[in-house]
Design a protein around this motif. Structure first.
Motif, PDB file in Angstrom:
ATOM      1  N   VAL A 278       0.843  -1.201   0.000  1.00  0.00           N
ATOM      2  CA  VAL A 278       0.000   0.000   0.000  1.00  0.00           C
ATOM      3  C   VAL A 278       0.876   1.249   0.000  1.00  0.00           C
ATOM      4  CG1 VAL A 278      -1.707   1.332   1.302  1.00  0.00           C
ATOM      5  CG2 VAL A 278      -1.929  -1.161   1.141  1.00  0.00           C
ATOM      6  N   ALA A 279       1.933   1.246   0.789  1.00  0.00           N
ATOM      7  CA  ALA A 279       2.822   2.410   0.862  1.00  0.00           C
ATOM      8  C   ALA A 279       3.448   2.701  -0.493  1.00  0.00           C
ATOM      9  CB  ALA A 279       3.900   2.193   1.919  1.00  0.00           C
ATOM     10  N   GLN A 280       3.960   1.647  -1.167  1.00  0.00           N
ATOM     11  CA  GLN A 280       4.584   1.886  -2.471  1.00  0.00           C
ATOM     12  C   GLN A 280       3.550   2.272  -3.517  1.00  0.00           C
ATOM     13  OE1 GLN A 280       4.635   0.164  -5.639  1.00  0.00           O
ATOM     14  NE2 GLN A 280       2.994  -1.232  -4.990  1.00  0.00           N
ATOM     15  N   ALA A 281       2.328   1.744  -3.419  1.00  0.00           N
ATOM     16  CA  ALA A 281       1.285   2.116  -4.376  1.00  0.00           C
ATOM     17  C   ALA A 281       0.894   3.584  -4.216  1.00  0.00           C
ATOM     18  CB  ALA A 281       0.065   1.214  -4.195  1.00  0.00           C
ATOM     19  N   PHE A 337      13.312   2.589  -3.380  1.00  0.00           N
ATOM     20  CA  PHE A 337      12.063   1.844  -3.461  1.00  0.00           C
ATOM     21  C   PHE A 337      11.895   1.209  -4.839  1.00  0.00           C
ATOM     22  CE2 PHE A 337      10.981   3.738   0.440  1.00  0.00           C
ATOM     23  CZ  PHE A 337       9.769   3.232   0.904  1.00  0.00           C
ATOM     24  N   VAL A 338      11.343   0.002  -4.848  1.00  0.00           N
ATOM     25  CA  VAL A 338      10.852  -0.615  -6.075  1.00  0.00           C
ATOM     26  C   VAL A 338       9.404  -0.176  -6.248  1.00  0.00           C
ATOM     27  CG1 VAL A 338      10.309  -2.797  -7.228  1.00  0.00           C
ATOM     28  CG2 VAL A 338      12.379  -2.600  -5.830  1.00  0.00           C
ATOM     29  N   PHE A 339       9.019   0.175  -7.482  1.00  0.00           N
ATOM     30  CA  PHE A 339       7.654   0.620  -7.755  1.00  0.00           C
ATOM     31  C   PHE A 339       7.031  -0.208  -8.867  1.00  0.00           C
ATOM     32  CE2 PHE A 339       9.609   4.522  -6.059  1.00  0.00           C
ATOM     33  CZ  PHE A 339       8.659   4.890  -5.116  1.00  0.00           C
ATOM     34  N   GLN A 340       5.758  -0.542  -8.694  1.00  0.00           N
ATOM     35  CA  GLN A 340       5.059  -1.182  -9.791  1.00  0.00           C
ATOM     36  C   GLN A 340       4.681  -0.138 -10.833  1.00  0.00           C
ATOM     37  OE1 GLN A 340       1.612  -2.303  -6.987  1.00  0.00           O
ATOM     38  NE2 GLN A 340       0.598  -2.199  -8.978  1.00  0.00           N
TER      39      GLN A 340
END
Length: 371
Positions: A278-281, A337-340
């Motif tokens: 959720v944080a990365q989204a 961070f890795v991000f989608q």
């Protein structure tokens, strides 16, 4: 002065099969007798106190019945056992029972068991073969496949270990039936992660078939297991040693691993990863790597499954921010961070050379404070 050059170029084939099915103990024994044992007759079955009675003990007894010298080694269940002192205890117990380099380790259990037993195998006698017999959805999706083994320390998780591939992996979906519903829910977090970063069809399947999976429907469980293995294979095949691409499998783990530790493991791994996703989204939507609707779609799926999407009140937010710096993706003191990318893909940076982006502490703090 003289120089002697030691040339040790090797071609190593670390390929292995993952068998997905039901009641796989007879298959395991048949495979061993067909040559998977490599001629070894002494087997160290490593499991935890939760799995001992259900599967560890019975599998050990079945191996003895098949003519093997098999012995059971049990450690207390839980993430808090995934530490150097428990690894040392297992090694000393094996040595005390006469195990040497001519043995094989069989890890029977979930992610903690496969991480710990794989690490033992990779260093015992400078490396002995091992097999993962996965008994949880979480392990089948994550720890059992890919060869990562590690222990935790008080300062960080998974930073002491090695990449050491198993000889074979067994995903026995029948064992999932004995898992509490809470642990089935927990296990689905890594599967959601795989859908987010590389498999839109898997993500859509989860949206429509959550209840079937939680009820251990064989067809649904086989479907997600196959897709989980394929996602990991496509990544590990290209970057086994985590020199670049394999970082994408850490989607959601920068915040996830930190919050798992700060919670003193009150949060299960999947629950922590869910919050991290959720944080990365939310941060990714802010950077326009995904739309707000796509961000909400990820959050809605996690919530629908029953996974947490907010940070519990008992978590100290500032302590959490500090803990982020123990993440293995940190470079030169900077959070990465890795991000989608939307849903079913992942962002790349620096012309495709990197899959994680530096993020300022203030920026991630802002996201954390709102969660």
């Amino acid at each position: 002065m003289s120089v002697f050059h030691v040339e040790l170029k090797k071609t190593i084939d670390d390929s292995y099969d993952v068998t997905i099915g039901q009641e796989l103990v007879p298959t395991l024994i048949r495979d061993l007798k067909k040559g998977l044992d490599g001629g070894v007759k002494k087997l160290a079955v490593i499991t935890d106190s939760n799995v001992e009675e259900l599967y560890g003990g019975p599998i050990c007894q079945a191996l003895v019945g098949a003519g093997y010298q098999a012995e059971l080694f049990v450690f207390p269940a839980g993430e808090k056992s995934k530490v150097r002192s428990v690894k040392e205890l297992l090694e000393d117990s094996m040595l005390g029972s006469g195990f040497r380099r001519d043995c094989m380790v069989i890890a029977v259990g979930g992610g903690v068991v496969s991480d710990l037993a794989g690490f033992v195998a990779g260093t015992f006698g400078r490396g002995v073969p091992y097999i993962n017999y996965s008994t949880t959805l979480l392990a089948a999706a994550d720890a059992a496949v890919g060869g990562k083994t590690a222990v935790d320390t008080p300062l960080a998780t998974n930073l002491i270990g090695l990449i050491y591939q198993p000889k074979k992996v067994y995903v026995d979906i029948d064992t999932w039936k004995t898992l509490p519903r809470e642990h089935m829910i927990n296990g689905l977090a890594e599967t959601v992660k795989h859908g987010c970063l590389a498999d839109l069809k898997l993500f859509e399947y989860l949206e429509k078939n959550t209840e079937k999976i939680l009820e251990c429907d064989p067809e649904a469980c086989t479907y997600i297991s196959e897709h989980n293995c394929n996602v990991k294979y496509q990544v590990v095949m290209k970057d086994e040693r985590e020199s670049g691409l394999r970082e994408i499998l850490n989607l959601g783990h920068t915040v996830g691993r930190a919050i798992e530790t700060v919670s003193d493991y009150q949060l299960l791994h999947g629950e922590a990863v869910s919050i991290g996703l959720v944080a990365q989204a939310r941060l990714g939507a802010k950077h326009r790597y995904m739309t707000l609707d796509e961000c909400e779609r990820v959050i809605n799926l996690l919530s629908h499954i029953g996974l947490p999407v907010t940070i519990p009140d008992y978590i100290d937010r500032e302590e959490l921010v500090k803990k982020l710096y123990t993440d293995k993706k940190v470079r030169d003191g900077k959070l990465r961070f890795v991000f989608q990318k939307r849903i079913g893909n992942v962002m790349s940076f620096d012309g495709g050379e990197s899959y994680a982006k530096p993020v300022s502490e203030d920026e991630i703090r802002g996201i954390i404070m709102k969660m």
